[in-house]
Scaffold this active site. Sequence first.
Site, PDB file in Angstrom:
ATOM      1  N   ASP A 154       0.839  -1.199   0.000  1.00  0.00           N
ATOM      2  CA  ASP A 154       0.000   0.000   0.000  1.00  0.00           C
ATOM      3  C   ASP A 154       0.878   1.255   0.000  1.00  0.00           C
ATOM      4  OD1 ASP A 154      -2.167   1.661   0.162  1.00  0.00           O
ATOM      5  OD2 ASP A 154      -2.855   0.958   2.115  1.00  0.00           O
ATOM      6  N   ASP A 155       0.875   1.983  -1.122  1.00  0.00           N
ATOM      7  CA  ASP A 155       1.627   3.245  -1.249  1.00  0.00           C
ATOM      8  C   ASP A 155       3.141   3.046  -1.253  1.00  0.00           C
ATOM      9  OD1 ASP A 155      -0.854   4.397  -1.199  1.00  0.00           O
ATOM     10  OD2 ASP A 155      -0.527   5.617   0.585  1.00  0.00           O
TER      11      ASP A 155
ATOM     12  N   HIS B 243       1.619   2.354   3.912  1.00  0.00           N
ATOM     13  CA  HIS B 243       0.714   3.507   4.015  1.00  0.00           C
ATOM     14  C   HIS B 243       0.878   4.177   5.382  1.00  0.00           C
ATOM     15  CE1 HIS B 243      -2.998   5.835   4.094  1.00  0.00           C
ATOM     16  NE2 HIS B 243      -3.344   5.420   2.883  1.00  0.00           N
TER      17      HIS B 243
ATOM     18  N   LYS C 273       1.536   8.996  -5.977  1.00  0.00           N
ATOM     19  CA  LYS C 273       0.139   8.651  -5.748  1.00  0.00           C
ATOM     20  C   LYS C 273      -0.780   9.838  -6.059  1.00  0.00           C
ATOM     21  CE  LYS C 273      -3.010   7.062  -2.105  1.00  0.00           C
ATOM     22  NZ  LYS C 273      -3.135   6.633  -0.697  1.00  0.00           N
TER      23      LYS C 273
ATOM     24  N   ASP D  54      -0.210  -0.921  -4.972  1.00  0.00           N
ATOM     25  CA  ASP D  54      -1.520  -0.481  -5.463  1.00  0.00           C
ATOM     26  C   ASP D  54      -1.463   0.814  -6.263  1.00  0.00           C
ATOM     27  OD1 ASP D  54      -0.920   1.096  -3.258  1.00  0.00           O
ATOM     28  OD2 ASP D  54      -2.953   1.062  -2.437  1.00  0.00           O
ATOM     29  N   ASN D  55      -0.410   1.609  -6.068  1.00  0.00           N
ATOM     30  CA  ASN D  55      -0.248   2.863  -6.805  1.00  0.00           C
ATOM     31  C   ASN D  55       1.151   3.387  -6.526  1.00  0.00           C
ATOM     32  OD1 ASN D  55      -2.606   3.634  -4.385  1.00  0.00           O
ATOM     33  ND2 ASN D  55      -0.542   4.468  -4.155  1.00  0.00           N
TER      34      ASN D  55
ATOM     35  N   HIS E 221     -11.017  -1.926   1.168  1.00  0.00           N
ATOM     36  CA  HIS E 221     -11.177  -0.589   0.585  1.00  0.00           C
ATOM     37  C   HIS E 221     -12.042  -0.585  -0.680  1.00  0.00           C
ATOM     38  CE1 HIS E 221      -9.171   3.640   0.057  1.00  0.00           C
ATOM     39  NE2 HIS E 221     -10.426   3.682   0.500  1.00  0.00           N
TER      40      HIS E 221
ATOM     41  N   CYS F  21      -5.758   3.858  -4.292  1.00  0.00           N
ATOM     42  CA  CYS F  21      -6.054   2.558  -3.682  1.00  0.00           C
ATOM     43  C   CYS F  21      -7.241   1.820  -4.282  1.00  0.00           C
ATOM     44  CB  CYS F  21      -6.309   2.751  -2.185  1.00  0.00           C
ATOM     45  SG  CYS F  21      -5.105   3.752  -1.322  1.00  0.00           S
TER      46      CYS F  21
ATOM     47  N   LYS G 266      -6.226  -5.317   3.751  1.00  0.00           N
ATOM     48  CA  LYS G 266      -7.049  -4.164   3.379  1.00  0.00           C
ATOM     49  C   LYS G 266      -8.008  -4.482   2.226  1.00  0.00           C
ATOM     50  CE  LYS G 266      -6.323   0.502   1.446  1.00  0.00           C
ATOM     51  NZ  LYS G 266      -5.336   1.591   1.280  1.00  0.00           N
TER      52      LYS G 266
END
Length: 358
Positions: free
Chosen positions: A29-30, A212, A288, A270-271, A124, A69, A122
């Site tokens: 994540d991130d 994240h 992001k 994810d990004n 989301h 995300c 996660k």
Amino acid sequence: MKLETLLFLLLHVYLTLAKQPNIIFLMTDDMGSADVKFRNPESPFVTDNIDNLAAESVRLSNYYVHPSCSPTRASLMTGRYSANVGVSIAIVPGSPVGLDDKYPTFPEHLSREGYETYLVGKWHLGSHMKKHHPLQRGFNHFYGLLGGGFNHYTKQAGSGRFDFWRDFDVEYENKTHSTDLFNKEAIRVVRKHVEDKKKSPFFLYLSHAAPHDPLQAPQRFQEMCAHIPNYRRMMSCAMMAGVDEGLGQLLQLLRENGELDNTIIAFSSDNGGVPYAGAYNYPFRGGKLTTYEGGVRAPGFIYSPQHFGKGFDFQGLFHVSDFFPTFMSMIKSSKKIEKANELDGMNQLPALASRGKK
């Protein structure tokens, strides 16, 4: 060799060959696109297990995701571009929206193939309506957070809302770092399947909430990253070290039980990374929430020696929506994909198997 021993070995070989491959999809994540050594050999981050597995995998050199995300996760689940499933931006806290149930999902299809499906981490893709819950979208089991982020220790999000669950029930744990909990749960899930060869194949979506922000990590990982002078970079490294440790434990468990080569393992962020939170996307511009390369070009790979042999760099374009149809081809799916004509993703197996020559 005794007859009983021979029969046991033959049965073991038969079950191994007859069983469809397990699938593990590990998402960070991130994470910064340059914060793994298989993309940036100069990275100071501690990601040895990720990098070693990447060396044996198809490394996706031109791999793209969405800028944030929820859109990337929606695309992974459905095999469609996020705008085509109504999730074009990250779902904000308190919003009643989510991934609409009219769009079939990857885990729903795997369930029809006989897989047991798990989401650890996660989600989301909707947190306020039952129809958006992971257990309503193809997962048999869920352990993690429904929203986009939280305090990794207290599991509180925003102004204090608690967001940690096992299936539909609240999981009251507010002391242990989320990455350690997700790693422990992933080990429990995999052990249950690999130690009992008669169990169905599994799909584990290990969707970490790290790195994240908020930047939080156990002290042991901070010490591993103490060579990084910038505090935010050091903390981002420490959070990734936790993810890396968990992958190493999973690989050891699979290897010890003879299941590693029968398991497809995919890795993705994810990004793009968030620079203010310690991520590094060089040489790409942006991060992001931007559509520059730094926001949408991610590190990714697929491990499956039965399909691809030794690792190599795949130079062709690959989008996160391609995983759904590609995985279905890799497991030789016997079921028709619902609304397959509406998929945006492409079956990339022919291109991957030919090492980009097709």
